[in-house]
Structure formats: structure tokens, C-alpha cells
Enzyme design. Structure first.
Site, PDB file in Angstrom:
ATOM      1  N   HIS A  59      40.646   1.868  19.287  1.00  0.00           N
ATOM      2  CA  HIS A  59      39.261   2.298  19.472  1.00  0.00           C
ATOM      3  C   HIS A  59      38.949   3.372  18.441  1.00  0.00           C
ATOM      4  CE1 HIS A  59      35.616   3.822  21.377  1.00  0.00           C
ATOM      5  NE2 HIS A  59      35.560   2.655  21.978  1.00  0.00           N
TER       6      HIS A  59
ATOM      7  N   ASP B 131      38.152  -3.818  26.847  1.00  0.00           N
ATOM      8  CA  ASP B 131      38.127  -5.280  26.761  1.00  0.00           C
ATOM      9  C   ASP B 131      39.459  -5.929  27.100  1.00  0.00           C
ATOM     10  OD1 ASP B 131      35.447  -5.446  25.906  1.00  0.00           O
ATOM     11  OD2 ASP B 131      36.060  -4.770  23.923  1.00  0.00           O
TER      12      ASP B 131
HETATM   13  N1  ACO Z   1      45.870  -4.172  15.948  1.00  0.00           N
HETATM   14  C1  ACO Z   1      46.575  -3.829  14.839  1.00  0.00           C
HETATM   15  N2  ACO Z   1      46.222  -2.827  14.014  1.00  0.00           N
HETATM   16  C2  ACO Z   1      45.123  -2.129  14.308  1.00  0.00           C
HETATM   17  C3  ACO Z   1      44.359  -2.416  15.450  1.00  0.00           C
HETATM   18  C4  ACO Z   1      44.766  -3.475  16.275  1.00  0.00           C
HETATM   19  N3  ACO Z   1      44.066  -3.798  17.367  1.00  0.00           N
HETATM   20  N4  ACO Z   1      43.302  -1.570  15.487  1.00  0.00           N
HETATM   21  C5  ACO Z   1      43.403  -0.768  14.413  1.00  0.00           C
HETATM   22  N5  ACO Z   1      44.503  -1.109  13.708  1.00  0.00           N
HETATM   23  C6  ACO Z   1      44.983  -0.474  12.478  1.00  0.00           C
HETATM   24  C7  ACO Z   1      44.234  -1.037  11.262  1.00  0.00           C
HETATM   25  O1  ACO Z   1      44.921  -2.144  10.715  1.00  0.00           O
HETATM   26  C8  ACO Z   1      44.213   0.148  10.327  1.00  0.00           C
HETATM   27  O2  ACO Z   1      45.433   0.216   9.657  1.00  0.00           O
HETATM   28  P1  ACO Z   1      45.494   0.796   8.129  1.00  0.00           P
HETATM   29  O3  ACO Z   1      44.903   2.174   8.190  1.00  0.00           O
HETATM   30  O4  ACO Z   1      46.956   0.792   7.811  1.00  0.00           O
HETATM   31  O5  ACO Z   1      44.688  -0.148   7.306  1.00  0.00           O
HETATM   32  C9  ACO Z   1      44.118   1.343  11.264  1.00  0.00           C
HETATM   33  O6  ACO Z   1      44.621   0.886  12.538  1.00  0.00           O
HETATM   34  C10 ACO Z   1      42.699   1.848  11.470  1.00  0.00           C
HETATM   35  O7  ACO Z   1      41.867   0.737  11.717  1.00  0.00           O
HETATM   36  P2  ACO Z   1      40.294   0.810  11.514  1.00  0.00           P
HETATM   37  O8  ACO Z   1      39.722  -0.553  11.681  1.00  0.00           O
HETATM   38  O9  ACO Z   1      39.950   1.579  10.287  1.00  0.00           O
HETATM   39  O10 ACO Z   1      39.949   1.789  12.709  1.00  0.00           O
HETATM   40  P3  ACO Z   1      38.648   1.828  13.502  1.00  0.00           P
HETATM   41  O11 ACO Z   1      38.586   3.131  14.137  1.00  0.00           O
HETATM   42  O12 ACO Z   1      37.483   1.430  12.692  1.00  0.00           O
HETATM   43  O13 ACO Z   1      38.950   0.639  14.542  1.00  0.00           O
HETATM   44  C11 ACO Z   1      38.571  -0.963  16.148  1.00  0.00           C
HETATM   45  C12 ACO Z   1      38.500   0.513  15.800  1.00  0.00           C
HETATM   46  C13 ACO Z   1      37.555  -1.751  15.290  1.00  0.00           C
HETATM   47  C14 ACO Z   1      38.165  -1.103  17.612  1.00  0.00           C
HETATM   48  C15 ACO Z   1      40.007  -1.511  15.920  1.00  0.00           C
HETATM   49  O14 ACO Z   1      40.953  -0.778  16.662  1.00  0.00           O
HETATM   50  C16 ACO Z   1      40.127  -2.998  16.240  1.00  0.00           C
HETATM   51  O15 ACO Z   1      39.792  -3.825  15.379  1.00  0.00           O
HETATM   52  N6  ACO Z   1      40.592  -3.359  17.474  1.00  0.00           N
HETATM   53  C17 ACO Z   1      40.668  -4.735  17.891  1.00  0.00           C
HETATM   54  C18 ACO Z   1      39.284  -5.238  18.314  1.00  0.00           C
HETATM   55  C19 ACO Z   1      38.858  -4.624  19.642  1.00  0.00           C
HETATM   56  O16 ACO Z   1      39.597  -4.600  20.610  1.00  0.00           O
HETATM   57  N7  ACO Z   1      37.585  -4.179  19.664  1.00  0.00           N
HETATM   58  C20 ACO Z   1      36.987  -3.600  20.894  1.00  0.00           C
HETATM   59  C21 ACO Z   1      36.772  -2.129  20.747  1.00  0.00           C
HETATM   60  S1  ACO Z   1      36.096  -1.465  22.209  1.00  0.00           S
HETATM   61  C22 ACO Z   1      34.515  -1.887  22.146  1.00  0.00           C
HETATM   62  O17 ACO Z   1      33.869  -2.000  21.170  1.00  0.00           O
HETATM   63  C23 ACO Z   1      33.901  -2.163  23.410  1.00  0.00           C
END
Ligand code: ACO
Length: 435
Positions: A312, A369
Site C-alpha cells: 500500500h 483487497d
Molecule cells: N508485490 C511485489 N512487490 C511489490 C508489491 C507487491 N504487491 N507492491 C510493491 N512492490 C514493490 C515494487 O516492485 C517496488 O519495488 P522497487 O522499488 O524495487 O521497484 C516497491 O515495492 C515499491 O512499489 P511502488 O509501486 O513504487 O509502491 P507504491 O507505493 O506506488 O505501491 C501499490 C502501492 C500500487 C498498492 C503496490 O503495493 C501494488 O501494486 N500492490 C499490488 C496491487 C494491490 O494490491 N493494490 C491494492 C491497493 S489497496 C487499494 O487501492 C484499495
């Protein structure tokens, strides 16, 4: 804005050979922001913050969250208290009006929701002409936009009664529209709302009642749906809420602003994750329950794959909503005497991920989720409607946030800046001279 010691805190910034003082804004929970609204005027510089992770776009009184400590409160009330004691309708009132309703206010609000629950019959025609494989989120977004044609609102925003009717209309009608869309997609007769049923009971009945199999409303199903929707009711300036505020700032009608929120929520990194989680758990199930390839893929930096329902932007601790929805899923399955193999897989996956160095280092915990789909499956909601369920729950939050902007005398058009990195001046070349 004075700090704890009674002083106006400022931030000093030296840039381009100039030092400027910028005021520090302190929130009611002590969080701090540097007010840069005069930065460009004073220095000629702007700030750059892709993804807006360090940018506050407004001051708000609606929802407080602390991602480090896993705190979420609506109008000051912890979300777990609301999940335990409140209903979705009462929580909606709280979010929009800022206070818990008295019994009389709640009754009045419930009557208004009931009075507004029918949808113009001509709207059925739209549903019937939508291609059968259309995603329900696209349909909902379009239909909410269409409400402006059926229920035009006054062009002035000064008539409080008229505004309140419109806002109540949206909360009430989206529920009817979502159920209607499901029934029509199955080629079944539409079920109308009933005045004797509560908001959640009505939705379940409109979804599942049929002339050949009358729907038996179950208290535990109604409770679970109330909890699900309360947990989704608001989450401060997330992607879809910011979309509502941004689109609304152009002074478009409120239906269009909410429609934009629905479109933003659809994405798999946002609300679409609840559908993606179930698809991921089903893929693990089809793989004989073997979790490890999925975890390995999520960790592989050459693979864009992510564990859905994990991580998140704000929560760097366990999402408080995930804890509650996990408990709700267990209670519901037990009451309904259902066993869902996907819940077992989800639990195993959580255990593996939480012990894995990658997830520990990146502070990736289950988000709302991760377990919500288990609840929705138990209620009989089809997977492709999961994100619609999220949208119905988020409706009061979007409305409260839109209203907060609309009521602000200093409401301005959202218009971010950029740093241009493209071609410098070049000149038009006639087509015959181009290589
Ligand atoms: N699985 C694996 N790696 C992850 C995950 C994940 N679920 N989430 C983040 N990371 C890693 C990324 O690969 C990234 O790695 P890097 O820095 O080495 O490139 C790092 O963590 C940061 O990721 P970002 O996408 O920059 O972080 P952000 O804060 O934007 O991400 C997000 C938040 C979009 C929710 C992300 O955790 C994700 O994609 N999760 C999976 C989708 C999900 O469950 N979304 C629902 C969120 S809750 C909601 O909206 C209701």
C-alpha cells in the site's frame, strides 16, 4: 498555524541564491506540511513529485490515516468501532455530514434513500444494449454519468436541499443500478427495491431474488456486507478520490465527478485488486496450491508480476481494514457453514509472504483487497463485480470529499505543473521534405 509551543513554524528554503520562508501547516494529529503555494511566485521554482507521494492536495476533516501505525478513522471514529457497531447507512451519514446522526436524522436519511431508490425505467434500455462482455465497472461509470440526463441538477450550488437530494440519490441509485446491471447481464427480470428492507438487505435481494427461487435474507450476510462497505467507505486522498476532487474542481456536475472516481477505481493497482486477488488465488489453486512460484515471480525484478492484495502506498504496517475483513470472512463462512479453499490458500500465502525477507524489507502487508473477495464470494457476488462492490462502498467517501471541496470558499481549479523535457523549438517541415 502555531506549533505545540505557540510559534508559527516555518521552513527555510534556499534555492537559486535566494532564501525564502515557507509556512508549516500542522494537522490536528500533528502531521506537518510545508505550504509551498507561494513557492513559484517567490522563487520561480515548482516542486516535482511523481506519484504525489509527498504532496498534500487539500486540508480535510473527513478521514485520518496513519500508515506507519495502521490507523484509520472516519471523522475521528476508529474504523473498527464503526465496523462493529455501525451500519453502512449511518457511516455514510457520518462521512457526509461530519457527525453521527440522531435517531430522527438517521430515520429521515433512510427514508430519503428509500424514496430515491428507483431508477428511471428508460435506463434499462441502456443496459440492454451494452455488449454482453462489458466490464461492470465501465457500465457503472457510464450509468452514473448518465444520471445527469435523467436527474439534472440545478446549475447553482447554493440550494442545500437540492444538493443533499442529489447526493442521497447517487448513494441510493448506484445500488439499484449495480443489481440491475447484474440481472440484465444474466437475462433475468429486474428486481425492484423494497421499502421494508435495509440498504444492504435490499441490495442482496435485488441481486439474488428470483421468481423461481425467492432469496432468503440472512442476518450474517447483511452484517458482513455492512462491514465490507463501512471498511471501503473512505480512505482520504487515494487515486479515485483525488480523481473525484480533480474532475470536480472544473465545476462539472457531481455525477460526472463520481463517474471519474469509478473509472479511476477500476485499475488493478487500486480497487481492481480485489478481483485480481481472487484470480491470483484461483491460479495458485489450479497450480495444485503451490504458492512458491507466485511469491518468487513477485520478487523477481525482471518480472512486472506483483502479489495482488499486498502493499500500500500509505500503510507500511498491516492495513487495519484487512484485519477486520479477515475476521469477517471467517465469521461469515462459519455462520454460513461454507468452506472456501481460497481462504486457506490466502492464509498460507500471507504466512509465507510475511516471513519472506523481500516482503519484510519492502514492508508489504495484506491490504483490504486481500481477504475482501472471500467475503464477496460467500455472499454470491460474481468476481467481475467485486470492484463494483468496492465502488458502492466508496460512494459516501467520494461524495463527502467532493462536498468538502464544493463547500470551500477557496476551492480552486486543480491544475498541476510539469517539467518539460521535450524538444526545444523546431520548425514545421513540409511532408515532401521529411525523411
Ligand atoms: N508485490 C511485489 N512487490 C511489490 C508489491 C507487491 N504487491 N507492491 C510493491 N512492490 C514493490 C515494487 O516492485 C517496488 O519495488 P522497487 O522499488 O524495487 O521497484 C516497491 O515495492 C515499491 O512499489 P511502488 O509501486 O513504487 O509502491 P507504491 O507505493 O506506488 O505501491 C501499490 C502501492 C500500487 C498498492 C503496490 O503495493 C501494488 O501494486 N500492490 C499490488 C496491487 C494491490 O494490491 N493494490 C491494492 C491497493 S489497496 C487499494 O487501492 C484499495
Amino acid at each position: 498555524m502555531k506549533n505545540e509551543n505557540g510559534f508559527q513554524e516555518t521552513a527555510s528554503l534556499t534555492v537559486g541564491g535566494k532564501t525564502v520562508q515557507l509556512p508549516v501547516i500542522i494537522g490536528s494529529e500533528g502531521e506537518r506540511a510545508i505550504d509551498i503555494s507561494s513557492l513559484r511566485e517567490k522563487t520561480g521554482y515548482i516542486t516535482l513529485d511523481p506519484g504525489l507521494g509527498n504532496t498534500g492536495i487539500c486540508k480535510s476533516q473527513i478521514t485520518f490515516m496513519n500508515g506507519e501505525e495502521g490507523i484509520l478513522r472516519y471523522r475521528g471514529i476508529p474504523v473498527d468501532e464503526l465496523a462493529e457497531h455501525s451500519t453502512f447507512v449511518e457511516t455514510a451519514y457520518l462521512l457526509i455530514n461530519g457527525i453521527l446522526p440522531t435517531r430522527m436524522q438517521l430515520n429521515k436519511f433512510s427514508v430519503q434513500l428509500n424514496d430515491q431508490s428507483l431508477v428511471h425505467e428508460d435506463m434499462k434500455g441502456f443496459y440492454q444494449n451494452i455488449p454482453p462482455r462489458s466490464h461492470p465497472m465501465g457500465i457503472l461509470s457510464s450509468m452514473v454519468n448518465t444520471l445527469e440526463s435523467f436527474y439534472p441538477i440545478l446549475k447553482t450550488t447554493t440550494k442545500i436541499e437540492e444538493i443533499n437530494t442529489t447526493l442521497t440519490r447517487i448513494i441510493s441509485k448506484v445500488r439499484t443500478m449495480a443489481a440491475m446491471s447484474y440481472k440484465i447481464s444474466r437475462g433475468h427480470r429486474v428486481v425492484y427495491p423494497r421499502p421494508d428492507l435495509c440498504y444492504c438487505g435490499n441490495f442482496l435481494n435485488m441481486m439474488f431474488d428470483s421468481p423461481v427461487r425467492p432469496y432468503q435474507l440472512d442476518k450474517s450476510a447483511i452484517k458482513a456486507l455492512n462491514v465490507f462497505w463501512i471498511l471501503h467507505a473512505d480512505h482520504e486522498q487515494n487515486c479515485s478520490t483525488s480523481a473525484v476532487r480533480l474532475v470536480g474542481s472544473g465545476r462539472v456536475n457531481v455525477y460526472a465527478a463520481i463517474s471519474a472516481g469509478i473509472a479511476a477505481l477500476w485499475g488493478p493497482l487500486h480497487g481492481g485488486a480485489n478481483q485480481a486477488v481472487i484470480e491470483m488465488l484461483e491460479a495458485i489453486q489450479a497450480n495444485g496450491g503451490n504458492i512458491s512460484p507466485f511469491v518468487e515471480r513477485a520478487k523477481d525484478k525482471n518480472d512486472p508480476y506483483r502479489l495482488m492484495g499486498f502493499g500500500h502506498r500509505v500503510y507500511k504496517a498491516y492495513d487495519p481494514r484487512a484485519k477486520i475483513i479477515n475476521k469477517t470472512a471467517h465469521a461469515l463462512l462459519e455462520k454460513m457453514q461454507i468452506s472456501d479453499p481460497l481462504l486457506d490458500i490466502a492464509q498460507k500465502l500471507e504466512q509465507v509472504a510475511l516471513k519472506d525477507d523481500y516482503f519484510i524489507e519492502y514492508r508489504l502487508y495484506p491490504n483490504v483487497d486481500f481477504y475482501s473477495g472471500i467475503v464477496l464470494r460467500a455472499l454470491g457476488i460474481p468476481t467481475n463485480m467485486f470492484t463494483v462492490m468496492f465502488a458502492l462502498g466508496r460512494m459516501p467517501g467520494w461524495i463527502a470529499q467532493w462536498k468538502e471541496d464544493a463547500d470551500d470558499p477557496n476551492w480552486r481549479l486543480y491544475r498541476p505543473r510539469q517539467i518539460y523535457i521535450g524538444q526545444n523549438t523546431t520548425h514545421y517541415i513540409p511532408i515532401e521534405e521529411r525523411v
